[in-house]
Design a protein around this motif. Sequence first.
Motif, mmCIF file in Angstrom:
data_model
loop_
_atom_site.group_PDB
_atom_site.id
_atom_site.type_symbol
_atom_site.label_atom_id
_atom_site.label_comp_id
_atom_site.label_asym_id
_atom_site.label_seq_id
_atom_site.Cartn_x
_atom_site.Cartn_y
_atom_site.Cartn_z
ATOM 1 N N SER A 141 0.825 -1.207 0.000
ATOM 2 C CA SER A 141 0.000 0.000 0.000
ATOM 3 C C SER A 141 0.857 1.255 0.000
ATOM 4 N N LEU A 142 1.955 1.245 0.749
ATOM 5 C CA LEU A 142 2.849 2.402 0.749
ATOM 6 C C LEU A 142 3.486 2.591 -0.621
ATOM 7 N N ALA A 143 3.826 1.484 -1.270
ATOM 8 C CA ALA A 143 4.374 1.587 -2.623
ATOM 9 C C ALA A 143 3.338 2.149 -3.587
ATOM 10 N N MET A 144 2.075 1.811 -3.392
ATOM 11 C CA MET A 144 1.007 2.337 -4.243
ATOM 12 C C MET A 144 0.832 3.841 -4.041
ATOM 13 N N PHE A 145 1.035 4.302 -2.806
ATOM 14 C CA PHE A 145 0.834 5.722 -2.524
ATOM 15 C C PHE A 145 1.966 6.594 -3.051
ATOM 16 N N ALA A 146 3.152 6.028 -3.217
ATOM 17 C CA ALA A 146 4.308 6.833 -3.616
ATOM 18 C C ALA A 146 4.047 7.632 -4.890
ATOM 19 N N PRO A 147 3.605 7.025 -5.999
ATOM 20 C CA PRO A 147 3.349 7.831 -7.197
ATOM 21 C C PRO A 147 2.156 8.760 -7.047
ATOM 22 N N VAL A 148 1.189 8.394 -6.198
ATOM 23 C CA VAL A 148 0.042 9.277 -5.968
ATOM 24 C C VAL A 148 0.506 10.586 -5.340
ATOM 25 N N ILE A 149 1.314 10.466 -4.298
ATOM 26 C CA ILE A 149 1.789 11.655 -3.593
ATOM 27 C C ILE A 149 2.709 12.479 -4.493
ATOM 28 N N ARG A 150 3.579 11.797 -5.228
ATOM 29 C CA ARG A 150 4.490 12.505 -6.130
ATOM 30 C C ARG A 150 3.726 13.227 -7.239
ATOM 31 N N THR A 151 2.784 12.554 -7.855
ATOM 32 C CA THR A 151 2.017 13.170 -8.942
ATOM 33 C C THR A 151 1.184 14.331 -8.431
ATOM 34 N N ALA A 152 0.621 14.186 -7.243
ATOM 35 C CA ALA A 152 -0.162 15.280 -6.668
ATOM 36 C C ALA A 152 0.701 16.522 -6.487
ATOM 37 N N ALA A 153 1.903 16.321 -5.977
ATOM 38 C CA ALA A 153 2.807 17.462 -5.791
ATOM 39 C C ALA A 153 3.170 18.088 -7.132
ATOM 40 N N GLU A 154 3.443 17.264 -8.132
ATOM 41 C CA GLU A 154 3.805 17.784 -9.453
ATOM 42 C C GLU A 154 2.645 18.541 -10.094
ATOM 43 N N ALA A 155 1.417 18.166 -9.741
ATOM 44 C CA ALA A 155 0.233 18.820 -10.293
ATOM 45 C C ALA A 155 -0.155 20.083 -9.537
ATOM 46 N N GLY A 156 0.625 20.440 -8.519
ATOM 47 C CA GLY A 156 0.361 21.668 -7.792
ATOM 48 C C GLY A 156 -0.489 21.511 -6.555
ATOM 49 N N ALA A 157 -0.552 20.296 -6.008
ATOM 50 C CA ALA A 157 -1.323 20.077 -4.780
ATOM 51 C C ALA A 157 -0.792 20.969 -3.670
ATOM 52 N N THR A 158 -1.711 21.564 -2.924
ATOM 53 C CA THR A 158 -1.297 22.410 -1.809
ATOM 54 C C THR A 158 -0.919 21.580 -0.596
ATOM 55 N N ARG A 159 -1.623 20.456 -0.404
ATOM 56 C CA ARG A 159 -1.353 19.578 0.736
ATOM 57 C C ARG A 159 -1.734 18.159 0.367
ATOM 58 N N VAL A 160 -1.003 17.207 0.955
ATOM 59 C CA VAL A 160 -1.376 15.797 0.872
ATOM 60 C C VAL A 160 -1.303 15.229 2.289
ATOM 61 N N ARG A 161 -2.434 14.849 2.789
ATOM 62 C CA ARG A 161 -2.517 14.284 4.136
ATOM 63 C C ARG A 161 -2.361 12.770 4.059
ATOM 64 N N GLY A 162 -1.708 12.190 5.061
ATOM 65 C CA GLY A 162 -1.621 10.748 5.172
ATOM 66 C C GLY A 162 -2.370 10.273 6.402
#
Length: 322
Positions: A141-162
Amino acid sequence: MTPRESGGPPDGLPVRVAMDGLPARVRIYEVGPRDGLQNEAAAVPVRVKAEFIRRLAGAGLTTVEATSFVHPRWVPQLADAEQLYPELAPLAASGVRLPVLVPNERGLDRALALGAREFAVFASATESFARANLNRTVAQSLAMFAPVIRTAAEAGATRVRGYVSMCFGDPWEGPVATADVVRVGVRLLELGCTELSLGDTIGVATPGQVAALLDAFGRAGVAPGRLAVHFHDTYGQALANTLTALRHGVTTVDASAGGLGGCPFARSATGNLATEDLLWMLHGLGIETGVELSALAATSRWMAGQLGRPSPSRTVRALTGD
């Protein structure tokens, strides 16, 4: 029935008596529209969800978790995310934070396409719940989240909560090792999460456990300003646990208007800490929140009417006479 008629305080507000060692202000992270409504037996209409969120914002809540972009097969109550989120554009434009839960890259893509810029991912501290909730091991599950969090940041996400669920007890595994919770939480921060929400998913925690976990995060170098707490009130400990967290420097508390919610993947979980019950305690301690208690109680009473049952919040019942 008015508060005076019901035996409550004449102005519907607690007496304010401050205590040392507590923050001056707490940010309430309202989870009712997502974590609350996902546990309903039947889906709530989009128009009702949108009105609920508008009323929550009108009461002064500035962070309202709006929905989840999970596959409809897993959480059919939130299958209308594409229809709901555009209804909230005026709130977002006014500055209300409207984070959404995204389980994977597909969910993130759906949310980004609608203009969402604040996200959350949902991890587990235990293997059993990771398999029940995500159909994966903790590591997978952590491996699945890695690209999600990275892509969100690249797309200009203001925050990503875990979110870290099952931080204190698991219905299959029993007590959860503090080291396991810290390991998962630290890894989410390393992946790029800006905040961790520590969840007592089945509501078994007591204040000593909360203190021990927060101390462990401190030893791991995680400041309390990066932590939030998310308590369920199964054994009536949510407010005591929250007060313990505040004494340890935590200033973000998750709560659900009217005490809505549970967990569809852990049937022993009962409702979230009611936002109104939290407000009664915080305001009584002289802690600022920016939220108007009477307006929020009226909103929860309205929502309870939409759901066809009384609000489980003690404060809502006391203030509204229900």
